[in-house]
Enzyme design. Sequence first.
Site, PDB file in Angstrom:
ATOM      1  N   HIS A  54       1.558  32.990 -40.192  1.00 55.22           N
ATOM      2  CA  HIS A  54       1.302  32.064 -39.075  1.00 55.22           C
ATOM      3  C   HIS A  54       0.746  30.743 -39.596  1.00 55.22           C
ATOM      4  CE1 HIS A  54       1.284  31.261 -34.787  1.00 55.22           C
ATOM      5  NE2 HIS A  54       0.380  30.361 -35.122  1.00 55.22           N
ATOM      6  N   GLY A  55       1.558  29.713 -39.443  1.00 57.02           N
ATOM      7  CA  GLY A  55       1.128  28.365 -39.812  1.00 57.02           C
ATOM      8  C   GLY A  55       1.216  28.050 -41.292  1.00 57.02           C
ATOM      9  N   GLU A  83      -0.288  42.748 -40.765  1.00 55.07           N
ATOM     10  CA  GLU A  83      -0.023  41.342 -41.085  1.00 55.07           C
ATOM     11  C   GLU A  83      -1.226  40.563 -40.589  1.00 55.07           C
ATOM     12  OE1 GLU A  83       3.737  39.611 -39.947  1.00 55.07           O
ATOM     13  OE2 GLU A  83       2.931  37.581 -40.180  1.00 55.07           O
ATOM     14  N   GLU A  89       9.963  41.276 -35.039  1.00 56.76           N
ATOM     15  CA  GLU A  89       8.675  41.098 -34.359  1.00 56.76           C
ATOM     16  C   GLU A  89       8.899  41.268 -32.870  1.00 56.76           C
ATOM     17  OE1 GLU A  89       7.301  37.177 -35.077  1.00 56.76           O
ATOM     18  OE2 GLU A  89       6.937  37.528 -37.191  1.00 56.76           O
ATOM     19  N   HIS A 138      11.808  37.195 -34.095  1.00 60.34           N
ATOM     20  CA  HIS A 138      10.933  37.615 -32.996  1.00 60.34           C
ATOM     21  C   HIS A 138      11.754  37.650 -31.701  1.00 60.34           C
ATOM     22  CE1 HIS A 138       6.861  36.794 -30.727  1.00 60.34           C
ATOM     23  NE2 HIS A 138       7.523  37.837 -30.246  1.00 60.34           N
ATOM     24  N   ARG A 144      11.482  37.775 -28.176  1.00 62.75           N
ATOM     25  CA  ARG A 144      10.455  37.622 -27.133  1.00 62.75           C
ATOM     26  C   ARG A 144      10.975  38.135 -25.807  1.00 62.75           C
ATOM     27  NH1 ARG A 144       6.184  33.780 -28.662  1.00 62.75           N
ATOM     28  NH2 ARG A 144       5.524  34.049 -26.516  1.00 62.75           N
ATOM     29  N   ASP A 193      13.626  32.130 -36.263  1.00 64.07           N
ATOM     30  CA  ASP A 193      13.602  31.905 -34.809  1.00 64.07           C
ATOM     31  C   ASP A 193      13.988  30.481 -34.422  1.00 64.07           C
ATOM     32  OD1 ASP A 193      12.583  34.445 -34.623  1.00 64.07           O
ATOM     33  OD2 ASP A 193      10.560  33.828 -34.065  1.00 64.07           O
ATOM     34  N   HIS A 194      13.483  29.506 -35.198  1.00 62.25           N
ATOM     35  CA  HIS A 194      13.656  28.123 -34.739  1.00 62.25           C
ATOM     36  C   HIS A 194      15.036  27.550 -35.026  1.00 62.25           C
ATOM     37  CE1 HIS A 194       9.861  28.340 -33.012  1.00 62.25           C
ATOM     38  NE2 HIS A 194       9.224  28.469 -34.160  1.00 62.25           N
ATOM     39  N   ARG A 246      13.424  33.290 -25.540  1.00 61.72           N
ATOM     40  CA  ARG A 246      13.488  31.822 -25.647  1.00 61.72           C
ATOM     41  C   ARG A 246      14.181  31.343 -26.914  1.00 61.72           C
ATOM     42  NH1 ARG A 246       7.177  30.328 -26.716  1.00 61.72           N
ATOM     43  NH2 ARG A 246       6.931  31.421 -24.745  1.00 61.72           N
ATOM     44  N   HIS A 247      14.189  32.167 -27.962  1.00 62.07           N
ATOM     45  CA  HIS A 247      14.969  31.765 -29.142  1.00 62.07           C
ATOM     46  C   HIS A 247      15.934  32.888 -29.556  1.00 62.07           C
ATOM     47  CE1 HIS A 247      11.332  33.541 -30.803  1.00 62.07           C
ATOM     48  NE2 HIS A 247      10.621  32.435 -30.698  1.00 62.07           N
ATOM     49  N   THR A 283       3.547  29.663 -29.300  1.00 60.81           N
ATOM     50  CA  THR A 283       3.896  30.603 -30.353  1.00 60.81           C
ATOM     51  C   THR A 283       2.850  31.715 -30.306  1.00 60.81           C
ATOM     52  OG1 THR A 283       4.224  30.863 -32.744  1.00 60.81           O
ATOM     53  CG2 THR A 283       2.612  29.229 -32.075  1.00 60.81           C
ATOM     54  N   THR A 284       2.937  32.684 -31.207  1.00 56.51           N
ATOM     55  CA  THR A 284       1.994  33.808 -31.167  1.00 56.51           C
ATOM     56  C   THR A 284       0.603  33.294 -31.527  1.00 56.51           C
ATOM     57  OG1 THR A 284       3.843  35.055 -32.056  1.00 56.51           O
ATOM     58  CG2 THR A 284       1.757  36.209 -31.889  1.00 56.51           C
ATOM     59  N   GLY A 327       7.912  30.685 -40.885  1.00 58.72           N
ATOM     60  CA  GLY A 327       9.021  30.203 -40.081  1.00 58.72           C
ATOM     61  C   GLY A 327       9.027  28.706 -39.859  1.00 58.72           C
ATOM     62  N   HIS A 328       8.110  28.236 -39.034  1.00 54.32           N
ATOM     63  CA  HIS A 328       8.165  26.862 -38.538  1.00 54.32           C
ATOM     64  C   HIS A 328       8.247  25.827 -39.658  1.00 54.32           C
ATOM     65  CE1 HIS A 328       6.316  23.169 -36.797  1.00 54.32           C
ATOM     66  NE2 HIS A 328       7.187  23.449 -35.845  1.00 54.32           N
ATOM     67  N   ASN A 355      11.240  33.476 -41.304  1.00 54.52           N
ATOM     68  CA  ASN A 355      11.450  33.653 -39.863  1.00 54.52           C
ATOM     69  C   ASN A 355      12.448  32.589 -39.387  1.00 54.52           C
ATOM     70  OD1 ASN A 355      11.109  33.100 -37.072  1.00 54.52           O
ATOM     71  ND2 ASN A 355       9.241  34.316 -37.059  1.00 54.52           N
TER      72      ASN A 355
HETATM   73  N1  PXP Z   1       4.137  36.233 -38.396  1.00 50.06           N
HETATM   74  C1  PXP Z   1       4.102  36.546 -37.080  1.00 50.06           C
HETATM   75  C2  PXP Z   1       3.693  37.930 -36.702  1.00 50.06           C
HETATM   76  C3  PXP Z   1       4.491  35.610 -36.099  1.00 50.06           C
HETATM   77  O1  PXP Z   1       4.469  35.961 -34.806  1.00 50.06           O
HETATM   78  C4  PXP Z   1       4.926  34.343 -36.511  1.00 50.06           C
HETATM   79  C5  PXP Z   1       5.377  33.342 -35.484  1.00 50.06           C
HETATM   80  O2  PXP Z   1       6.512  33.824 -34.850  1.00 50.06           O
HETATM   81  C6  PXP Z   1       4.966  34.080 -37.890  1.00 50.06           C
HETATM   82  C7  PXP Z   1       4.543  35.021 -38.798  1.00 50.06           C
HETATM   83  C8  PXP Z   1       5.499  32.788 -38.413  1.00 50.06           C
HETATM   84  O3  PXP Z   1       4.640  31.745 -38.083  1.00 50.06           O
HETATM   85  P1  PXP Z   1       5.094  30.268 -38.388  1.00 50.06           P
HETATM   86  O4  PXP Z   1       6.327  29.999 -37.586  1.00 50.06           O
HETATM   87  O5  PXP Z   1       3.912  29.470 -37.969  1.00 50.06           O
HETATM   88  O6  PXP Z   1       5.361  30.183 -39.869  1.00 50.06           O
END
Ligand code: PXP
Length: 247
Positions: free
Chosen positions: A195-196, A152, A71, A44, A46, A10-11, A50-51, A101-102, A217-218, A8
């Site tokens: 996520h995370g 997911e 996303e 993503h 949004r 986004d950042h 924002r990104h 974040t989500t 992503g992050h 991801n």
């Molecule tokens: N999957 C989904 C559906 C998300 O919304 C996100 C955050 O945008 C991620 C994965 C990635 O999460 P992270 O940035 O914490 O790795």
Amino acid sequence: MPVRLHVNIDHVATVRNARGTRYPDPIYAAHVCEAAGADGITAHLREDRRHIKDDDVERLRASITSHLNLECAATDEMRQIAERVVPDTVTLVPERRQERTTEGGLDVAGQRDAVEAFVSMCRKVGIRASLFIAPDEDSVQLAHALGAEQVELHTGEYCHACEPGKKHERGTELERLARATELARSLGLEVAAGHGLTRHNVGSVVAIPGVSEVNIGHSVIADAVFLGLAEAVRQLRASIDRHAFLA
Ligand code: PXP
């Protein structure tokens, strides 16, 4: 089977937008990720942009050679964008303006009509529809009933449980993910997770039989600050492959 890694980006756009410059370019980042071993790119879009911006999505679609996972929330606006851009996958996510974040899984029951309309458009134009849900039985059953091809599973609780002092909860969260994966696979759904996740905690998730994709992503962009983006992706890829192979 190797577990697919979708990065991801986004950042990268978050950093760009902080100064209103054209750099760092998330599309260039996507190419670096692909060359370093990513199987796909996740972005993503949004509601508040924002990104990632609309133009980023168009440029990603036009230039990446792997898999594009868009996303977005299950709104009319996003449905029209997805129908025009035709990403390979759309992952429907919940969205609240105030969140960082989500923060949770999609409330599939509460948004049933909107999700159903989105999934049916996806099926019509050949987009794989994925729903980002909490790892629980009801959400998996509903995702299947609404015609999604993939779920997911939200790994946020598992990742919290990986923090120091919470070791006892880790096993419980992994079991939840494993049970939801087993149910989803028995219904014919593909299973992604995200996520995370980091290169340190992803191992136990990709070792769950039936998990075929992770979206991260992050932590990759954070690692890139110290390692460079290509090396961050390579290290993540190596961690995933090592654990998926041992499973
Ligand atoms: N999957 C989904 C559906 C998300 O919304 C996100 C955050 O945008 C991620 C994965 C990635 O999460 P992270 O940035 O914490 O790795």
